[in-house]
Motif scaffolding. Structure first.
Motif, PDB file in Angstrom:
ATOM      1  N   PRO A 135      47.203  32.291  84.201  1.00  0.00           N
ATOM      2  CA  PRO A 135      47.933  31.187  84.821  1.00  0.00           C
ATOM      3  C   PRO A 135      47.674  31.099  86.319  1.00  0.00           C
ATOM      4  O   PRO A 135      47.351  32.092  86.986  1.00  0.00           O
ATOM      5  CB  PRO A 135      49.407  31.532  84.564  1.00  0.00           C
ATOM      6  N   GLU A 167      43.623  22.364  80.630  1.00  0.00           N
ATOM      7  CA  GLU A 167      43.626  23.708  80.044  1.00  0.00           C
ATOM      8  C   GLU A 167      44.257  24.742  80.969  1.00  0.00           C
ATOM      9  O   GLU A 167      44.469  25.890  80.550  1.00  0.00           O
ATOM     10  CB  GLU A 167      42.199  24.137  79.724  1.00  0.00           C
ATOM     11  N   THR A 169      47.076  26.705  82.835  1.00  0.00           N
ATOM     12  CA  THR A 169      48.510  26.984  82.803  1.00  0.00           C
ATOM     13  C   THR A 169      49.009  27.087  84.240  1.00  0.00           C
ATOM     14  O   THR A 169      48.470  27.858  85.036  1.00  0.00           O
ATOM     15  CB  THR A 169      48.796  28.283  82.043  1.00  0.00           C
ATOM     16  N   ASN A 192      51.187  22.560  79.577  1.00  0.00           N
ATOM     17  CA  ASN A 192      50.903  23.842  80.218  1.00  0.00           C
ATOM     18  C   ASN A 192      51.549  24.004  81.593  1.00  0.00           C
ATOM     19  O   ASN A 192      51.137  24.862  82.373  1.00  0.00           O
ATOM     20  CB  ASN A 192      49.386  24.038  80.340  1.00  0.00           C
ATOM     21  N   TYR A 194      54.979  24.935  83.748  1.00  0.00           N
ATOM     22  CA  TYR A 194      56.233  25.677  83.621  1.00  0.00           C
ATOM     23  C   TYR A 194      56.933  25.755  84.973  1.00  0.00           C
ATOM     24  O   TYR A 194      56.327  25.526  86.021  1.00  0.00           O
ATOM     25  CB  TYR A 194      55.964  27.088  83.092  1.00  0.00           C
ATOM     26  N   VAL A 260      53.473  33.304  78.436  1.00  0.00           N
ATOM     27  CA  VAL A 260      52.672  32.633  79.459  1.00  0.00           C
ATOM     28  C   VAL A 260      51.724  33.593  80.158  1.00  0.00           C
ATOM     29  O   VAL A 260      50.563  33.262  80.440  1.00  0.00           O
ATOM     30  CB  VAL A 260      53.607  31.946  80.471  1.00  0.00           C
TER      31      VAL A 260
END
Length: 263
Positions: A135, A167, A169, A192, A194, A260
């Motif tokens: 990420p 793609e 995150t 993706n 958060y 994640v």
């Protein structure tokens, strides 16, 4: 969170945070065992300890962060930093941090650079994150330190990155206040994207974030502390007042982060 160096803890830009928290300048480096003890006191099993890179150099280097991880008896995981001014070197360093040091993410704080996360200097690192399967962590919302806040706007910046790199995150730290509704909209829009709650105690979560966390956003929000500014225990002190059910609580405190960050 971050386990700090003296360069980081005592930097002049954090004077406003020291004023808010009542913390003074440190005379000695904080021992890793103190960080682990603060985590244990709040029943925190794993902390993601971030390096800090800015235009004047690293306040916490990747190698320093790796050393802190090594001293933590498995309680810390490293999160890499990068020098945006040297994009090719930054990509190489990120690959080293992940492949050789075992780091689990990249974090860049845009206000440190006064460059929004849509600046072209970030883009090689986004591609590298996708390639490495890690990420990208960043900051959203206003800045506590005395630096401009514009780079922390979820719209247009996070929205555009997620469109350009579907793609990738993206974990957006510090909730996004005062643009929390924007941040929730971007997290809803992009699979993706958060939100993490670092730098906020539970009593300071905006109402719209609490409603999101209780309902459709339960798989989208991750607990964070921003230690050492806020200890995990203080950050979680009034968790029960949020009215989360058992599933939402587990996802918020553990499940989302494990998924994640592949912990």
């Amino acid at each position: 969170m971050q386990h700090p160096t003296l360069r980081h803890s005592n930097h002049e830009m954090f004077e406003s945070l020291r004023r808010w928290t009542g913390l003074g300048l440190l005379e000695e480096s904080l021992p890793v065992k103190a960080t682990v003890a603060a985590m244990a006191a709040a029943d925190v099993e794993i902390g993601l300890s971030a390096a800090w890179y800015g235009p004047q150099g690293p306040l916490i280097s990747n190698d320093e962060s790796a050393e802190f991880v090594a001293q933590s008896d498995g309680r810390l995981r490293g999160v890499a930093g990068a020098d945006l001014a040297r994009p090719v070197q930054a990509v190489r360093e990120l690959r080293r941090a992940v492949r050789e040091l075992g780091f689990v993410a990249l974090r860049i704080v845009p206000w440190l650079w006064q460059l929004p996360p849509t600046d072209r200097l970030y883009y090689p690192l986004y591609a590298a994150c996708v390639d490495l399967g890690i990420p990208f962590c960043t900051q959203v919302g206003h800045t506590g330190p005395l630096r401009p806040s514009e780079t922390g706007r979820p719209i247009p910046y996070i929205d555009q990155i997620a469109l350009d790199f579907p793609e990738l995150t993206i974990v957006c730290g510090h909730i996004g206040y005062p643009w929390t509704t924007e941040m929730i909209a971007v997290a809803d829009k992009h699979a993706n994207v958060y939100i993490d709650t670092s730098a906020y105690t539970t009593r300071r979560y905006p109402r719209e974030l609490v409603d999101y966390l209780r309902g459709r956003g339960r798989r989208k929000v991750l607990f964070g502390s921003n230690y050492p500014m806020i200890t995990p225990g203080r950050a979680l002190e009034h968790l029960g007042e949020l009215g989360l059910d058992e599933e939402a609580t587990e996802l918020f405190l553990s499940g989302n982060a494990r998924r994640v960050f592949s912990l």
